[in-house]
Design a protein around this motif. Structure first.
Motif, PDB file in Angstrom:
ATOM      1  N   ALA A  31      57.730  48.385  31.318  1.00 24.65           N
ATOM      2  CA  ALA A  31      59.272  49.086  31.803  1.00 24.65           C
ATOM      3  C   ALA A  31      58.778  50.597  30.682  1.00 24.65           C
ATOM      4  O   ALA A  31      59.950  51.073  31.335  1.00 24.65           O
ATOM      5  CB  ALA A  31      60.298  48.318  30.899  1.00 24.65           C
ATOM      6  N   GLY A  94      60.288  62.869  36.862  1.00 19.27           N
ATOM      7  CA  GLY A  94      60.824  61.785  36.102  1.00 19.27           C
ATOM      8  C   GLY A  94      62.447  61.363  36.523  1.00 19.27           C
ATOM      9  O   GLY A  94      62.665  62.596  37.166  1.00 19.27           O
ATOM     10  N   THR A  95      62.737  60.498  36.695  1.00 19.35           N
ATOM     11  CA  THR A  95      64.161  59.316  36.392  1.00 19.35           C
ATOM     12  C   THR A  95      64.912  60.337  35.695  1.00 19.35           C
ATOM     13  O   THR A  95      66.158  61.071  36.281  1.00 19.35           O
ATOM     14  CB  THR A  95      64.095  58.325  35.910  1.00 19.35           C
ATOM     15  OG1 THR A  95      63.401  57.560  36.518  1.00 19.35           O
ATOM     16  CG2 THR A  95      65.692  57.548  36.103  1.00 19.35           C
ATOM     17  N   THR A  96      64.512  61.016  34.552  1.00 24.61           N
ATOM     18  CA  THR A  96      65.682  61.794  33.543  1.00 24.61           C
ATOM     19  C   THR A  96      65.418  63.160  33.904  1.00 24.61           C
ATOM     20  O   THR A  96      66.448  63.657  34.452  1.00 24.61           O
ATOM     21  CB  THR A  96      64.888  61.966  32.553  1.00 24.61           C
ATOM     22  OG1 THR A  96      64.462  60.829  31.458  1.00 24.61           O
ATOM     23  CG2 THR A  96      65.804  62.800  31.237  1.00 24.61           C
ATOM     24  N   HIS A 124      70.828  53.633  30.671  1.00 23.08           N
ATOM     25  CA  HIS A 124      70.099  53.988  30.235  1.00 23.08           C
ATOM     26  C   HIS A 124      70.459  55.999  29.901  1.00 23.08           C
ATOM     27  O   HIS A 124      71.487  56.389  30.619  1.00 23.08           O
ATOM     28  CB  HIS A 124      68.815  54.530  30.630  1.00 23.08           C
ATOM     29  CG  HIS A 124      67.225  55.041  30.257  1.00 23.08           C
ATOM     30  ND1 HIS A 124      67.189  56.482  30.102  1.00 23.08           N
ATOM     31  CD2 HIS A 124      65.956  54.616  29.468  1.00 23.08           C
ATOM     32  CE1 HIS A 124      66.048  56.806  28.857  1.00 23.08           C
ATOM     33  NE2 HIS A 124      65.462  55.614  28.952  1.00 23.08           N
ATOM     34  N   ALA A 126      69.774  58.217  29.340  1.00 18.69           N
ATOM     35  CA  ALA A 126      69.264  59.607  30.752  1.00 18.69           C
ATOM     36  C   ALA A 126      70.625  59.331  31.742  1.00 18.69           C
ATOM     37  O   ALA A 126      70.757  60.400  32.794  1.00 18.69           O
ATOM     38  CB  ALA A 126      67.373  58.977  31.874  1.00 18.69           C
ATOM     39  N   THR A 172      72.407  51.786  36.956  1.00 22.17           N
ATOM     40  CA  THR A 172      71.358  51.852  37.234  1.00 22.17           C
ATOM     41  C   THR A 172      70.637  49.779  38.432  1.00 22.17           C
ATOM     42  O   THR A 172      71.587  49.650  38.748  1.00 22.17           O
ATOM     43  CB  THR A 172      70.903  51.341  35.879  1.00 22.17           C
ATOM     44  OG1 THR A 172      69.267  51.018  36.304  1.00 22.17           O
ATOM     45  CG2 THR A 172      70.973  49.928  35.630  1.00 22.17           C
ATOM     46  N   VAL A 174      68.201  48.155  38.915  1.00 20.94           N
ATOM     47  CA  VAL A 174      67.745  47.008  36.801  1.00 20.94           C
ATOM     48  C   VAL A 174      67.971  47.841  35.404  1.00 20.94           C
ATOM     49  O   VAL A 174      67.523  48.998  35.472  1.00 20.94           O
ATOM     50  CB  VAL A 174      66.057  46.304  37.412  1.00 20.94           C
ATOM     51  CG1 VAL A 174      65.739  45.650  36.524  1.00 20.94           C
ATOM     52  CG2 VAL A 174      65.995  45.909  38.725  1.00 20.94           C
ATOM     53  N   ASN A 176      66.755  48.374  32.440  1.00 20.80           N
ATOM     54  CA  ASN A 176      65.521  48.422  31.146  1.00 20.80           C
ATOM     55  C   ASN A 176      65.287  47.841  30.621  1.00 20.80           C
ATOM     56  O   ASN A 176      64.438  47.768  29.673  1.00 20.80           O
ATOM     57  CB  ASN A 176      65.122  50.066  31.950  1.00 20.80           C
ATOM     58  CG  ASN A 176      65.960  50.358  30.551  1.00 20.80           C
ATOM     59  OD1 ASN A 176      67.250  50.925  29.831  1.00 20.80           O
ATOM     60  ND2 ASN A 176      65.827  50.766  29.173  1.00 20.80           N
ATOM     61  N   ASP A 201      69.825  54.559  39.747  1.00 17.84           N
ATOM     62  CA  ASP A 201      68.660  55.224  39.350  1.00 17.84           C
ATOM     63  C   ASP A 201      67.411  53.235  39.233  1.00 17.84           C
ATOM     64  O   ASP A 201      67.863  52.516  38.760  1.00 17.84           O
ATOM     65  CB  ASP A 201      69.133  54.327  37.347  1.00 17.84           C
ATOM     66  CG  ASP A 201      68.058  54.892  36.394  1.00 17.84           C
ATOM     67  OD1 ASP A 201      66.940  54.673  36.918  1.00 17.84           O
ATOM     68  OD2 ASP A 201      68.259  55.046  34.789  1.00 17.84           O
ATOM     69  N   ALA A 203      64.357  52.871  38.284  1.00 16.90           N
ATOM     70  CA  ALA A 203      63.308  53.549  37.441  1.00 16.90           C
ATOM     71  C   ALA A 203      62.737  51.658  37.098  1.00 16.90           C
ATOM     72  O   ALA A 203      61.432  51.817  37.616  1.00 16.90           O
ATOM     73  CB  ALA A 203      63.491  54.523  36.109  1.00 16.90           C
ATOM     74  N   GLN A 204      63.834  51.240  36.548  1.00 18.99           N
ATOM     75  CA  GLN A 204      63.050  49.786  36.659  1.00 18.99           C
ATOM     76  C   GLN A 204      63.114  48.589  38.134  1.00 18.99           C
ATOM     77  O   GLN A 204      63.058  47.704  37.793  1.00 18.99           O
ATOM     78  CB  GLN A 204      63.959  49.384  35.790  1.00 18.99           C
ATOM     79  CG  GLN A 204      64.102  50.148  34.307  1.00 18.99           C
ATOM     80  CD  GLN A 204      62.335  50.070  33.815  1.00 18.99           C
ATOM     81  OE1 GLN A 204      62.087  49.267  33.919  1.00 18.99           O
ATOM     82  NE2 GLN A 204      61.888  50.861  32.698  1.00 18.99           N
ATOM     83  N   SER A 224      60.609  57.471  38.418  1.00 23.31           N
ATOM     84  CA  SER A 224      59.278  58.034  38.440  1.00 23.31           C
ATOM     85  C   SER A 224      57.718  57.133  38.376  1.00 23.31           C
ATOM     86  O   SER A 224      58.386  55.721  38.470  1.00 23.31           O
ATOM     87  CB  SER A 224      59.592  58.223  36.912  1.00 23.31           C
ATOM     88  OG  SER A 224      61.145  57.853  36.088  1.00 23.31           O
ATOM     89  N   HIS A 226      55.523  57.215  36.784  1.00 28.77           N
ATOM     90  CA  HIS A 226      54.774  56.555  36.032  1.00 28.77           C
ATOM     91  C   HIS A 226      55.258  55.439  35.900  1.00 28.77           C
ATOM     92  O   HIS A 226      54.156  54.447  35.371  1.00 28.77           O
ATOM     93  CB  HIS A 226      54.868  57.173  34.666  1.00 28.77           C
ATOM     94  CG  HIS A 226      56.262  56.918  33.454  1.00 28.77           C
ATOM     95  ND1 HIS A 226      56.247  56.986  32.510  1.00 28.77           N
ATOM     96  CD2 HIS A 226      57.270  57.579  34.036  1.00 28.77           C
ATOM     97  CE1 HIS A 226      57.508  56.365  32.468  1.00 28.77           C
ATOM     98  NE2 HIS A 226      58.157  57.770  33.011  1.00 28.77           N
ATOM     99  N   LYS A 227      56.098  54.508  36.082  1.00 30.54           N
ATOM    100  CA  LYS A 227      56.388  53.429  35.737  1.00 30.54           C
ATOM    101  C   LYS A 227      55.994  52.755  37.034  1.00 30.54           C
ATOM    102  O   LYS A 227      56.360  51.536  37.622  1.00 30.54           O
ATOM    103  CB  LYS A 227      57.955  53.481  35.658  1.00 30.54           C
ATOM    104  CG  LYS A 227      58.823  53.368  34.513  1.00 30.54           C
ATOM    105  CD  LYS A 227      60.163  53.148  34.752  1.00 30.54           C
ATOM    106  CE  LYS A 227      61.067  54.461  32.863  1.00 30.54           C
ATOM    107  NZ  LYS A 227      60.902  53.356  32.065  1.00 30.54           N
TER     108      LYS A 227
HETATM  109  N1  PMP Z   1      66.191  55.069  34.124  1.00 29.87           N
HETATM  110  C1  PMP Z   1      66.026  53.639  33.376  1.00 29.87           C
HETATM  111  C2  PMP Z   1      66.173  52.566  33.449  1.00 29.87           C
HETATM  112  C3  PMP Z   1      64.793  53.623  32.683  1.00 29.87           C
HETATM  113  O1  PMP Z   1      64.327  52.364  32.316  1.00 29.87           O
HETATM  114  C4  PMP Z   1      63.850  54.368  32.299  1.00 29.87           C
HETATM  115  C5  PMP Z   1      62.249  54.974  31.438  1.00 29.87           C
HETATM  116  N2  PMP Z   1      62.679  53.881  30.613  1.00 29.87           N
HETATM  117  C6  PMP Z   1      64.512  56.135  32.454  1.00 29.87           C
HETATM  118  C7  PMP Z   1      65.662  55.983  33.128  1.00 29.87           C
HETATM  119  C8  PMP Z   1      63.968  57.670  31.997  1.00 29.87           C
HETATM  120  O2  PMP Z   1      62.617  57.498  33.008  1.00 29.87           O
HETATM  121  P1  PMP Z   1      61.931  58.806  32.571  1.00 29.87           P
HETATM  122  O3  PMP Z   1      61.353  59.002  31.132  1.00 29.87           O
HETATM  123  O4  PMP Z   1      60.510  58.286  32.778  1.00 29.87           O
HETATM  124  O5  PMP Z   1      62.360  59.621  32.498  1.00 29.87           O
END
Ligand code: PMP
Length: 408
Positions: A31, A94-96, A124, A126, A172, A174, A176, A201, A203-204, A224, A226-227
């Motif tokens: 994750a 990325g997501t952030t 998150h 973010a 979100t 899912v 994280n 979101d 990301a997960q 993102s 990278h995930k």
């Molecule tokens: N939202 C969620 C649900 C995440 O799991 C993450 C990464 N842990 C982020 C946002 C942020 O992603 P990133 O660090 O790749 O920008």
């Protein structure tokens, strides 16, 4: 199913084949970030070895090749999430970065004093802090949909919180930390009934299930690279064309303009309006190859296999007496979080590390959620397509070892 030969899949991830502290590495921190298959590593390497060049501006061979690969990746990602147009795919970090961009652009155009952005209690950081940074200065209020003890969104509360003040729902897909899969289709339907757009979101979610943005009818979605087995430094904001046309750019510079004078500038067409400056070219290309990789295995196959793994993981964890599972949603994906009564999660993490097992401990960038569960942090084990049932068994026995060491 391709999962009949898991060792072939695992052979494509070089990082997995090493010893850590004397034991074979068991990587359960997916994750945080997933490992990369050779095809992605080679694609990034090939870009630098064979056609490193800036995109969109060169008339020369290398630049054309790089542009084709970068734009080809955008097309692959659009197809992967079934976007109507590839120009609805905005590359970012990325997501952030994606949520910060939304918080700036959406806020600037559509939010005013007294408006509400609705988030959930399991967001998150973010998906909390950007709204505070950009919203608070013009009096936009953040309201939080509560969750139940199981870690599921309280949908009755959500329904009652939707009103004419709410201008955006940002949740979100899912969690994280908890692994809860939210009923996003229903959330979007309910919000749309009151003409409220939704930002997901993902990301997960993106690496764990097939996502069809048209079927969901979602307005905005971020994730993102990278995930999802791609490189770091690259991510995506998907948005419906009409929203992207309506929002102002968040950054100015090269590539995002049509014409510039000292007095004023006009902006480029989509998607370039939102991609100022030289992007992470090699990472974008690598992300396209990660999408190829996922599609070759098949998202439904990955989802089905990981569903089995998750059930195995949670089933085994709940058999441990001293263990308290944090979040026990019926619809669960990717991650499981827990605490061991009487012991610090960082001690558990360290004792697992000594056995070559990689997990994450702490608040997982969800401090408000930790407060709701009245804990400081958790131990989180999170899965990817290459994890095995044997690894889960080894993790569980490693965890039991750790607990008995701490008790003695
Ligand atoms: N939202 C969620 C649900 C995440 O799991 C993450 C990464 N842990 C982020 C946002 C942020 O992603 P990133 O660090 O790749 O920008």
């Amino acid at each position: 199913s391709i999962y009949k030969d898991l060792s072939k899949i695992r052979s494509e991830f070089p990082v997995l084949h090493q010893k850590v502290n004397g034991g074979p590495l068991i990587y359960l921190d997916n994750a945080a970030t997933t490992q990369k298959p050779l095809s992605v590593i080679h694609a990034v390497d090939e870009y630098y070895q064979c056609y490193n060049s800036n995109i969109h501006r060169g008339v020369h061979h290398l630049s054309q090749k790089a542009t084709l690969a970068y734009e080809g990746s955008r097309v692959k990602i659009a197809r992967f999430i079934n976007a109507r147009y590839s120009h609805e795919i905005i590359f970012n970090k990325g997501t952030t970065d994606g949520i910060n961009m939304m918080a700036y652009c959406f806020n600037k155009k559509f939010l005013k004093k007294g408006d509400v952005v609705l988030i959930s209690a399991m967001e998150h950081h973010a998906n909390i802090v950007p709204w505070q940074i950009f919203g608070q200065e013009n009096g936009v209020e953040l309201r939080v949909v509560p969750i139940d003890a199981s870690g599921e969104l309280n949908m009755d509360a959500f329904r009652s919180m939707l009103n004419e003040k709410v201008k955006l729902v940002s949740v979100t897909y899912v969690s994280n930390t908890l692994g809860t899969v939210n009923p996003v289709k229903e959330i979007i339907k309910m919000a749309h009934r009151q003409n409220i757009p939704v930002l997901l979101d993902a990301a997960q979610a993106i690496a764990h299930m097939a996502i069809d943005v048209q079927e969901l009818d979602v307005d905005f979605m971020v994730f993102s690279g990278h995930k999802m087995y791609g490189p770091t430094g690259i991510g995506v904001l998907y948005a419906k064309e009409t929203w992207l046309e309506a929002m102002p750019p968040h950054q100015g510079g090269g590539d995002m303009i049509k014409e510039v004078t000292f007095e004023r500038s006009t902006y480029n067409r989509l998607p370039y309006k939102f991609e100022a400056g030289t992007p992470a070219i090699s990472s974008a290309i690598g992300l396209g190859v990660a999408v190829d990789y996922l599609e070759a295995i098949g998202m439904p196959e990955i989802a089905a296999y990981e569903h089995e793994l998750t059930a195995h993981l949670i089933g085994s964890l709940t058999e441990i007496e001293e263990l308290r599972l944090i979040g026990n949603a019926k619809n669960h994906a990717g991650a499981a979080s827990f605490v061991i009564s009487g012991h610090h999660n960082s001690d558990i993490g360290e004792l697992l590390n000594q056995q070559g097992i990689a997990v994450r401990t702490g608040h997982h960038c969800t401090q408000p959620l930790m407060k709701i569960f009245n804990i400081k942090g958790t131990v989180r084990a999170s899965l990817a397509l290459y994890n095995t049932h044997t690894e889960i068994e080894d993790f569980i026995s490693g965890l039991k070892n750790a607990i008995s060491i701490l008790k003695s």
